[in-house]
Design a protein around this motif. Structure first.
Motif, PDB file in Angstrom:
ATOM      1  N   GLY A 164      60.794 -87.214 -78.012  1.00  0.00           N
ATOM      2  CA  GLY A 164      61.593 -88.430 -78.149  1.00  0.00           C
ATOM      3  C   GLY A 164      61.035 -89.594 -77.375  1.00  0.00           C
ATOM      4  O   GLY A 164      61.829 -90.679 -77.284  1.00  0.00           O
ATOM      5  N   ASP A 179      58.537 -99.533 -82.468  1.00  0.00           N
ATOM      6  CA  ASP A 179      59.875 -99.036 -83.235  1.00  0.00           C
ATOM      7  C   ASP A 179      60.266 -97.710 -82.483  1.00  0.00           C
ATOM      8  O   ASP A 179      59.636 -96.807 -82.782  1.00  0.00           O
ATOM      9  CB  ASP A 179      59.568 -98.860 -84.685  1.00  0.00           C
ATOM     10  N   ILE A 180      61.120 -97.740 -81.657  1.00  0.00           N
ATOM     11  CA  ILE A 180      61.746 -96.688 -80.807  1.00  0.00           C
ATOM     12  C   ILE A 180      62.125 -95.624 -81.873  1.00  0.00           C
ATOM     13  O   ILE A 180      61.882 -94.505 -81.347  1.00  0.00           O
ATOM     14  CB  ILE A 180      62.813 -97.143 -79.880  1.00  0.00           C
ATOM     15  N   ASN A 181      62.784 -95.797 -83.066  1.00  0.00           N
ATOM     16  CA  ASN A 181      63.044 -95.009 -83.977  1.00  0.00           C
ATOM     17  C   ASN A 181      61.930 -94.182 -84.445  1.00  0.00           C
ATOM     18  O   ASN A 181      62.049 -93.035 -84.423  1.00  0.00           O
ATOM     19  CB  ASN A 181      64.078 -95.304 -85.081  1.00  0.00           C
ATOM     20  N   ALA A 182      60.783 -94.825 -84.781  1.00  0.00           N
ATOM     21  CA  ALA A 182      59.717 -94.087 -85.301  1.00  0.00           C
ATOM     22  C   ALA A 182      59.044 -93.141 -84.269  1.00  0.00           C
ATOM     23  O   ALA A 182      58.804 -92.162 -84.336  1.00  0.00           O
ATOM     24  CB  ALA A 182      58.507 -95.004 -85.657  1.00  0.00           C
ATOM     25  N   THR A 219      60.609 -91.945 -81.645  1.00  0.00           N
ATOM     26  CA  THR A 219      61.548 -90.731 -81.322  1.00  0.00           C
ATOM     27  C   THR A 219      61.466 -89.679 -82.291  1.00  0.00           C
ATOM     28  O   THR A 219      61.590 -88.575 -81.985  1.00  0.00           O
ATOM     29  CB  THR A 219      62.991 -91.518 -81.343  1.00  0.00           C
ATOM     30  N   GLN A 220      61.106 -90.008 -83.691  1.00  0.00           N
ATOM     31  CA  GLN A 220      60.895 -89.294 -84.730  1.00  0.00           C
ATOM     32  C   GLN A 220      59.651 -88.199 -84.682  1.00  0.00           C
ATOM     33  O   GLN A 220      59.703 -87.304 -85.007  1.00  0.00           O
ATOM     34  CB  GLN A 220      61.191 -89.572 -86.044  1.00  0.00           C
TER      35      GLN A 220
END
Length: 134
Positions: A47, A36-39, A41-42
């Protein structure tokens, strides 16, 4: 060795392989969820992946590690009996020098060759020729 390590990485990432190889030699289980790129990145201050979530400390949250060589080195040092990082300062430096050599002299030119084939970046003949020479 029981753990609660979670590695956030795209499938087939060559940067993750060094981490997973050290884990295999040290008998350390690492969970790899669907990427999950968002996970990632967070979790990462840069990032970027890979990112390793480590077991919780007494405060309830363990450190998050980023950069593949740092994560691999951390996993390799979790067990002294396997000596993946060498026995003593000189051997540790020898291991580090080869990790750095691979990161700068092999991985970078290999990426310049592979990324255009994988569609990650456009082909540039001058970069390809330089990587081939490196």
């Amino acid at each position: 060795m029981s753990s609660s390590y979670t590695l956030h990485t795209p499938a087939g990432s060559f940067r993750a392989f060094k981490i997973l190889i050290a884990a295999e030699y040290n008998g350390i289980d690492i969970d790899i969820p669907e990427f999950d790129i968002n996970a990632a990145t967070q979790l990462s201050p840069t990032g970027k992946a890979p990112v390793l979530e480590t077991p919780s400390n007494n405060n309830g949250n363990g450190p998050v590690l980023f950069e593949s060589n740092a994560i691999a080195r951390y996993i390799a040092t979790l067990r002294n009996d396997t000596a993946l990082t060498g026995n003593g300062f000189v051997e540790a430096a020898l291991v580090d020098q080869w990790c750095d050599f691979c990161a700068h002299q092999l991985e970078l030119p290999a990426c310049v060759w592979f990324y255009p084939v994988a569609g990650y970046m456009p082909f540039q003949k001058a970069a390809y020729d330089k990587a081939k020479g490196d």
